[in-house]
Every structure is written in structure tokens, then in C-alpha cells.
Design an enzyme around this catalytic site. Structure first.
Site, PDB file in Angstrom:
ATOM      1  N   ASN A   1      -6.777  -6.527  21.305  1.00 56.92           N
ATOM      2  CA  ASN A   1      -8.178  -6.780  20.930  1.00 56.92           C
ATOM      3  C   ASN A   1      -8.325  -8.056  20.101  1.00 56.92           C
ATOM      4  O   ASN A   1      -9.398  -8.323  19.555  1.00 56.92           O
ATOM      5  CB  ASN A   1      -8.784  -5.573  20.197  1.00 56.92           C
ATOM      6  CG  ASN A   1      -8.121  -5.316  18.846  1.00 56.92           C
ATOM      7  OD1 ASN A   1      -7.191  -6.033  18.451  1.00 56.92           O
ATOM      8  ND2 ASN A   1      -8.582  -4.296  18.145  1.00 56.92           N
TER       9      ASN A   1
ATOM     10  N   LYS B   1      -0.269  -4.514  10.097  1.00 55.87           N
ATOM     11  CA  LYS B   1       1.097  -4.561   9.558  1.00 55.87           C
ATOM     12  C   LYS B   1       1.239  -5.046   8.114  1.00 55.87           C
ATOM     13  O   LYS B   1       2.354  -5.262   7.656  1.00 55.87           O
ATOM     14  CB  LYS B   1       1.942  -5.448  10.462  1.00 55.87           C
ATOM     15  CG  LYS B   1       1.447  -6.889  10.496  1.00 55.87           C
ATOM     16  CD  LYS B   1       2.483  -7.835  11.064  1.00 55.87           C
ATOM     17  CE  LYS B   1       1.949  -9.237  11.157  1.00 55.87           C
ATOM     18  NZ  LYS B   1       2.913 -10.207  11.629  1.00 55.87           N
TER      19      LYS B   1
ATOM     20  N   SER C   1       9.681   0.211  11.738  1.00 54.23           N
ATOM     21  CA  SER C   1      10.049  -0.773  10.714  1.00 54.23           C
ATOM     22  C   SER C   1      11.141  -0.212   9.813  1.00 54.23           C
ATOM     23  O   SER C   1      11.207   1.006   9.576  1.00 54.23           O
ATOM     24  CB  SER C   1       8.806  -1.060   9.865  1.00 54.23           C
ATOM     25  OG  SER C   1       9.155  -1.729   8.689  1.00 54.23           O
TER      26      SER C   1
ATOM     27  N   TYR D   1       0.905   1.773   5.155  1.00 54.12           N
ATOM     28  CA  TYR D   1       1.457   1.161   6.370  1.00 54.12           C
ATOM     29  C   TYR D   1       2.749   1.876   6.778  1.00 54.12           C
ATOM     30  O   TYR D   1       2.919   2.294   7.926  1.00 54.12           O
ATOM     31  CB  TYR D   1       1.712  -0.340   6.147  1.00 54.12           C
ATOM     32  CG  TYR D   1       2.620  -0.940   7.192  1.00 54.12           C
ATOM     33  CD1 TYR D   1       2.162  -1.159   8.490  1.00 54.12           C
ATOM     34  CD2 TYR D   1       3.944  -1.282   6.891  1.00 54.12           C
ATOM     35  CE1 TYR D   1       3.006  -1.679   9.464  1.00 54.12           C
ATOM     36  CE2 TYR D   1       4.790  -1.805   7.852  1.00 54.12           C
ATOM     37  CZ  TYR D   1       4.324  -2.001   9.131  1.00 54.12           C
ATOM     38  OH  TYR D   1       5.157  -2.515  10.092  1.00 54.12           O
TER      39      TYR D   1
ATOM     40  N   LYS E   1       3.961   4.463  10.147  1.00 55.28           N
ATOM     41  CA  LYS E   1       5.157   4.317  11.006  1.00 55.28           C
ATOM     42  C   LYS E   1       5.936   5.640  11.041  1.00 55.28           C
ATOM     43  O   LYS E   1       6.376   6.079  12.094  1.00 55.28           O
ATOM     44  CB  LYS E   1       6.054   3.185  10.494  1.00 55.28           C
ATOM     45  CG  LYS E   1       5.443   1.798  10.666  1.00 55.28           C
ATOM     46  CD  LYS E   1       5.242   1.447  12.123  1.00 55.28           C
ATOM     47  CE  LYS E   1       4.492   0.152  12.312  1.00 55.28           C
ATOM     48  NZ  LYS E   1       3.983  -0.072  13.669  1.00 55.28           N
TER      49      LYS E   1
ATOM     50  N   ARG F   1       8.382  -8.804  -7.495  1.00 52.74           N
ATOM     51  CA  ARG F   1       7.132  -8.349  -6.883  1.00 52.74           C
ATOM     52  C   ARG F   1       7.138  -6.822  -6.887  1.00 52.74           C
ATOM     53  O   ARG F   1       8.117  -6.213  -6.437  1.00 52.74           O
ATOM     54  CB  ARG F   1       7.067  -8.883  -5.440  1.00 52.74           C
ATOM     55  CG  ARG F   1       5.826  -8.519  -4.678  1.00 52.74           C
ATOM     56  CD  ARG F   1       5.747  -9.242  -3.333  1.00 52.74           C
ATOM     57  NE  ARG F   1       6.780  -8.831  -2.382  1.00 52.74           N
ATOM     58  CZ  ARG F   1       6.889  -9.270  -1.127  1.00 52.74           C
ATOM     59  NH1 ARG F   1       6.023 -10.176  -0.682  1.00 52.74           N
ATOM     60  NH2 ARG F   1       7.839  -8.850  -0.335  1.00 52.74           N
TER      61      ARG F   1
END
Ligand code: NAD
Ligand code: UD1
Length: 331
Positions: free
Chosen positions: A32, A84, A124, A148, A152, A289
Site C-alpha cells: 500500500n 517496523k 525479528s 512492535y 512479531k 539509548r
């Protein structure tokens, strides 16, 4: 054999389309364009020297999908379509659960209706959560800390249940490590919208002068130089891994790590990028992070043994191809 590639205009789907066509498969793309551009179709046609069948549809749209299956005798599906971004999924969980789960459910329903029994799914390494590397397919999945990753894990479980219930259903669940690089033509590659979250696209953009410096997130991990270690895999090797999975599909559910099995630190990657491309990548050392792990790399022996597949391209090639694409890409 006709293969439906959902998300085929995206980063990994486009490279896999090339690899499938090079291996003699006929590809039908459904995308899409929510995170890609129609120009990828033209670029794929240039690379493969043939016209492509492309449907601009949402894979969560049952009628639109049934129309594709009615128009073509689909014999297998590779399902890349989905969102993602880890950080975006934390901000907009419903958006992620909706798209990633409903598209997969709709696709599986239509596969059942049209008796399509070969399915390859993009998963993933994030499903391994806090497990310690080298990560093997036998490890129990631990919670992933972000929506996310949860999508999965949920899709993996749905596929496994379906495979258990249907004798002739074959599914390969491919757990990607860190895909980087681009096709050697420089025509297709990773073009993230806005400021990239991932390391390689950010490094490329610093080299191009789009950002002054790279922020290296953490130099106090228990790793060789204190920076985070990941298993970077060239996207063309990853694409070829999909063909190997499809070629070797047998009944039941099969899980494969697709990585190189080698860890590279952030500093090593920066130095490799500078050496490969004769450019400078200035950086600052910053705090860690949030949510990052120190090290992540695959045990790749199962894919090697069962699929006869290993990644061939090294970190220098990954950096060179990422840079070639960045230079050609004018956005
Ligand atoms: P991408 O965003 O480049 O490609 C996904 C494609 O799917 C895009 O072209 C997008 O337009 C399309 N799409 C999204 N939702 C759709 C829908 N409902 N209907 C039709 N098309 C839709 O991403 P990518 O990097 O190529 O990733 C492909 C798959 O691999 C994703 O499922 C992703 O979660 C998974 N994955 C990616 C990485 C990575 O680092 N890139 C790592 C592990 C897993
Ligand atoms: C991230 C996702 C992961 C996803 C993967 C591929 C998180 C927490 N994880 O993994 O779920 O599967 O992308 O899309 O987002 N780094 C810097 N500076 C930067 C960017 C990254 O130093 O500007 C470092 C990171 O701290 C890490 C390494 O580079 O050590 C790789 O980061 P990244 O490319 O974002 O991948 P992952 O964190 O492995």
C-alpha cells in the site's frame, strides 16, 4: 511458481523480489506504499529487466486481497508488509497491533480460502528479548518490551498454531538480525522517512553531510570497546535467505535466524564505513539509548545445515553498498 510478496516495495521485500526473480520465481507484489514509493517498481523493473505485477492494496483489505488471489494462481506467500519502528510502536501501540496483526490474519484467511500452503514470515531477533548471545532458535522467547516486538511474537504463535492444526501447511519464520546495505546497482535500498533511528542509515547521512555528527549511544557496555555489538547482515544475503527458505519448505513450522553469526561494534562499523568509502564520520560518545542491549548476534548453524544458506558479504561490502545507495538517493 507464483509467489505473492506483501510489502514488496519496501526495503527487504524489494531485494527479495530481485532474488526470487533471479531464481526463476514469478513475483506478484502487494503493497500500500505506506512506507515506500512507487518508484521502486520502476527500479525493480530496471534491475530485473522485466515488467512486474504490482497491486497497490492494503493487505488487511480482505476483498482486495481475494481479488489478487483470484487473478493469479498464488502458490506461496512471503509476508513482509507491516510497520517496523520500535519507538513509533511505543507511541502508537494500537496502530501497530492493528496493522501488523490484521494484515497477517487477513492474509492467512485468504491463503486458507485459496488453499495456499506455503508461507514465509518476516520476524525479528527482537523476539529473543534479553536472552544472551549467540542466540539460537531453541531459546524460549522472552518479553520484548515494545509493541512492535509483541506483534512479531504474536504472529509467530499464530503461524505455529496453524501449522500444528493443518497437515499440509508449511511455514518458515525468519528472524532477521540487523539488515543493512543495498543492491549493488544503488537503485534500491533503505530510505527511512525523517531522521533515521537505525545506525547504518544515520552513518550514511552523516557522511553525506545531512547531520554534523553521529551520536554513539553508550561506550560503557561490557563489549570489546564499550559500544553496542550487533550482527549486521547485507540485505542481499538476507534476500537470498528467503529464496533458500522457500526452496526448502517442508510441512510444519520452521524457525531460522538470518544473520552472519558475527558481532560488530558501533565503533568498528564507523571505522569500516570510513575505510570502505574514504569518507569521514565524526561522532560524539553519548549516554546509552533506553531499551538497548549490549550485544546481539545469531547462532546461524541451523540455517546453514537445513537451508544450505550462509551470509557471504562482509561489513566492508555492507558499508560500500549502503554509501552507493545514499549517494544516489537525493531526498
Ligand atoms: P519497510 O517498511 O521498508 O517495508 C514494509 C513494506 O510494507 C512497505 O513498503 C510498506 O508500504 C508495506 N506495508 C506496510 N503495511 C502494509 C499493509 N497493511 N498492506 C500493504 N502494504 C503494507 O520495512 P522492511 O525493513 O523492508 O521490513 C520488512 C519486514 O521485515 C517487516 O515486517 C519488518 O517488521 C521485518 N523486519 C525488519 C527489520 C529491519 O531491520 N528492517 C528487522 C527485523 C524484521
Ligand atoms: C533496532 C530495534 C530492533 C529492530 C532493529 C532493526 C530498538 C531498541 N531495537 O535494533 O527491535 O529489530 O532496530 O530494525 O530500537 N546506535 C548508535 N547511534 C545511532 C543509532 C544506533 O549508537 O544513531 C547504536 C545502538 O545503540 C546499537 C547499534 O547502534 O548499539 C545498532 O542500533 P540500531 O541500528 O538501532 O539497531 P538495534 O538497536 O539492534
Amino acid at each position: 511458481m507464483n509467489i505473492l510478496v506483501t510489502g514488496g516495495a519496501g526495503y527487504i521485500g524489494s531485494h527479495t523480489t530481485v532474488a526470487l526473480i533471479e531464481s526463476g520465481y514469478n513475483v506478484i507484489i502487494a503493497d500500500n506504499l505506506s512506507n515506500s514509493s512507487i518508484s521502486t517498481k520502476k527500479n525493480l523493473e530496471t534491475i530485473t529487466n522485466q515488467e512486474l505485477t504490482f497491486y497497490n492494496i492494503d493487505v488487511a483489505d480482505n476483498n482486495a486481497l481475494e481479488n489478487v488471489f483470484s487473478n493469479h494462481h498464488i502458490e506461496g506467500v512471503i509476508h513482509f508488509a507491516g510497520y517496523k519502528s520500535v519507538s513509533e510502536s511505543v507511541e502508537k501501540p494500537l496502530y501497530y497491533y492493528n496493522n501488523n496483526l490484521i494484515s497477517t490474519l487477513t492474509l492467512l484467511n485468504v491463503c486458507e480460502k485459496f488453499s495456499v500452503n506455503k508461507f514465509v514470515f518476516s520476524s525479528s531477533a527482537t523476539v529473543y528479548g534479553d536472552n544472551k548471545p549467540p542466540l539460537t532458535e531453541k531459546m524460549l522467547l522472552s518479553p520484548t518490551k515494545n509493541p512492535y516486538g509483541e506483534t512479531k511474537v504474536m504472529c509467530e504463535r499464530m503461524l505455529s498454531d496453524i501449522a500444528k492444526s493443518k497437515e499440509h501447511f508449511s511455514v518458515a519464520i525468519l528472524r532477521y538480525f540487523n539488515p543493512v546495505g543495498a543492491h549493488e546497482s544503488g537503485l534500491i535500498g533503505e530510505a527511512p522517512n525523517g531522521i533515521p533511528n537505525n545506525l547504518m542509515p544515520f552513518v550514511s547521512q552523516v557522511a553525506k553531510g545531512k547531520h554534523k555528527k553521529l551520536n554513539i549511544f553508550g561506550d560503557d557496555y561490557q563489549t570489546l570497546d564499550g559500544t553496542g555489538v550487533r550482527d549486521y547482515i547485507h540485505v542481499v544475503d538476507l534476500a537470498i535467505g528467503h529464496v533458500a527458505a522457500l526452496d526448502n519448505l517442508t510441512n510444519g513450522v520452521h524457525y531460522y535466524n538470518l544473520g552472519t553469526g558475527r558481532g560488530t561494534s558501533v565503533l568498528e562499523l564507523v571505522k569500516a564505513f570510513e575505510r570502505a568509502n574514504d569518507v569521514e564520520v565524526p561522532y560524539d560518545l553519548m549516554d546509552r539509548r533506553p531499551g538497548d542491549i549490549a550485544e546481539c548476534y545469531a547462532d546461524v548453524s541451523k540455517a546453514e545445515k537445513e537451508l544450505g544458506w550462509t551470509a557471504k558479504r562482509d561489513i566492508i561490502e555492507m558499508c560500500r553498498d549502503a554509501w552507493r545507495f545514499e549517494k544516489k538517493h537525493h531526498i
